[in-house]
Structures are given as structure tokens and as C-alpha cells.
Design a protein around this motif. Sequence first.
Motif, PDB file in Angstrom:
ATOM      1  N   LYS A  16      26.976  39.689  24.260  1.00  0.00           N
ATOM      2  CA  LYS A  16      26.710  38.825  23.114  1.00  0.00           C
ATOM      3  C   LYS A  16      27.656  39.135  21.964  1.00  0.00           C
ATOM      4  CE  LYS A  16      23.018  37.138  20.176  1.00  0.00           C
ATOM      5  NZ  LYS A  16      21.587  37.195  19.885  1.00  0.00           N
ATOM      6  N   TYR A  19      31.216  37.985  22.919  1.00  0.00           N
ATOM      7  CA  TYR A  19      31.415  36.543  22.906  1.00  0.00           C
ATOM      8  C   TYR A  19      31.407  35.983  21.486  1.00  0.00           C
ATOM      9  CZ  TYR A  19      31.240  31.736  24.507  1.00  0.00           C
ATOM     10  OH  TYR A  19      31.536  30.413  24.738  1.00  0.00           O
ATOM     11  N   SER A  36      28.450  27.312  23.252  1.00  0.00           N
ATOM     12  CA  SER A  36      27.599  28.261  22.545  1.00  0.00           C
ATOM     13  C   SER A  36      27.248  29.435  23.457  1.00  0.00           C
ATOM     14  CB  SER A  36      26.311  27.580  22.077  1.00  0.00           C
ATOM     15  OG  SER A  36      25.518  27.239  23.200  1.00  0.00           O
ATOM     16  N   TYR A  37      26.730  30.484  22.864  1.00  0.00           N
ATOM     17  CA  TYR A  37      26.401  31.692  23.620  1.00  0.00           C
ATOM     18  C   TYR A  37      25.331  31.423  24.675  1.00  0.00           C
ATOM     19  CZ  TYR A  37      24.473  36.240  24.722  1.00  0.00           C
ATOM     20  OH  TYR A  37      24.005  37.345  25.393  1.00  0.00           O
ATOM     21  N   THR A  38      24.291  30.677  24.330  1.00  0.00           N
ATOM     22  CA  THR A  38      23.226  30.403  25.300  1.00  0.00           C
ATOM     23  C   THR A  38      23.741  29.542  26.449  1.00  0.00           C
ATOM     24  OG1 THR A  38      22.472  28.551  23.936  1.00  0.00           O
ATOM     25  CG2 THR A  38      21.344  30.657  23.661  1.00  0.00           C
ATOM     26  N   ARG A  39      24.634  28.602  26.161  1.00  0.00           N
ATOM     27  CA  ARG A  39      25.228  27.786  27.227  1.00  0.00           C
ATOM     28  C   ARG A  39      26.125  28.640  28.109  1.00  0.00           C
ATOM     29  NH1 ARG A  39      24.846  24.390  31.012  1.00  0.00           N
ATOM     30  NH2 ARG A  39      26.670  23.124  31.396  1.00  0.00           N
ATOM     31  N   LEU A  41      25.674  31.751  28.845  1.00  0.00           N
ATOM     32  CA  LEU A  41      24.814  32.514  29.746  1.00  0.00           C
ATOM     33  C   LEU A  41      24.407  31.686  30.959  1.00  0.00           C
ATOM     34  CD1 LEU A  41      22.494  34.459  27.292  1.00  0.00           C
ATOM     35  CD2 LEU A  41      24.506  35.278  28.529  1.00  0.00           C
ATOM     36  N   LYS A  42      24.141  30.406  30.740  1.00  0.00           N
ATOM     37  CA  LYS A  42      23.805  29.521  31.858  1.00  0.00           C
ATOM     38  C   LYS A  42      25.008  29.325  32.783  1.00  0.00           C
ATOM     39  CE  LYS A  42      19.595  28.342  30.786  1.00  0.00           C
ATOM     40  NZ  LYS A  42      18.467  28.690  31.603  1.00  0.00           N
ATOM     41  N   GLN A  45      25.835  32.209  35.377  1.00  0.00           N
ATOM     42  CA  GLN A  45      25.054  32.304  36.606  1.00  0.00           C
ATOM     43  C   GLN A  45      25.776  31.629  37.768  1.00  0.00           C
ATOM     44  OE1 GLN A  45      21.265  30.664  35.609  1.00  0.00           O
ATOM     45  NE2 GLN A  45      20.739  32.347  34.240  1.00  0.00           N
TER      46      GLN A  45
END
Length: 84
Positions: A16, A19, A36-39, A41-42, A45
Amino acid sequence: MTIVIAFHQSGYRDFKTYYIYFVYRYLTNEFPESVSYTRMLKLMQGVLVSLCSYLTNRQARSTGIAFVDSSKLQVCHNLRILRH
């Protein structure tokens, strides 16, 4: 996948911080459409299989030669020396 490999080669301890504080600031020319950071992370995967394949391919071949570090291990108490 490039960002993940660069993270592992950097000195950052968590992804985090890397990034948000490094990719967003210094790699905007290389990655102009960064998400974005949350995107991210997806998206990471879906990269796992490709990343494992890449790292397995880049793994060095074994030469049969090994080096052993013979420095002392510090123990918390002298009575535990034989157990360590």
C-alpha cells in the motif's frame, strides 16, 4: 505484473505504501492510466498465475554449490544454548 515485481525489488515493506507514495508520485510517466489502490488489489489476483510462471522461468539453475553462514546465533539465556 511489472508493478508487483518492482515492489518486491524495492525496499518498501508493504504494498500500500509503495503503490500510493511511490507509483503515484514517481511512476506516472511509465503508468499514465494507473488505477486506485483498491482496484489494483483486485487486478493483482488475476496476475498471480502469470507471475508464478514468470518467476519460475527466471529462477537460477542450481550449481550444487552452497554457502553457509557460520556467524553465532544469540540466545536469550545461556541455559538454552543447547536447544538452539
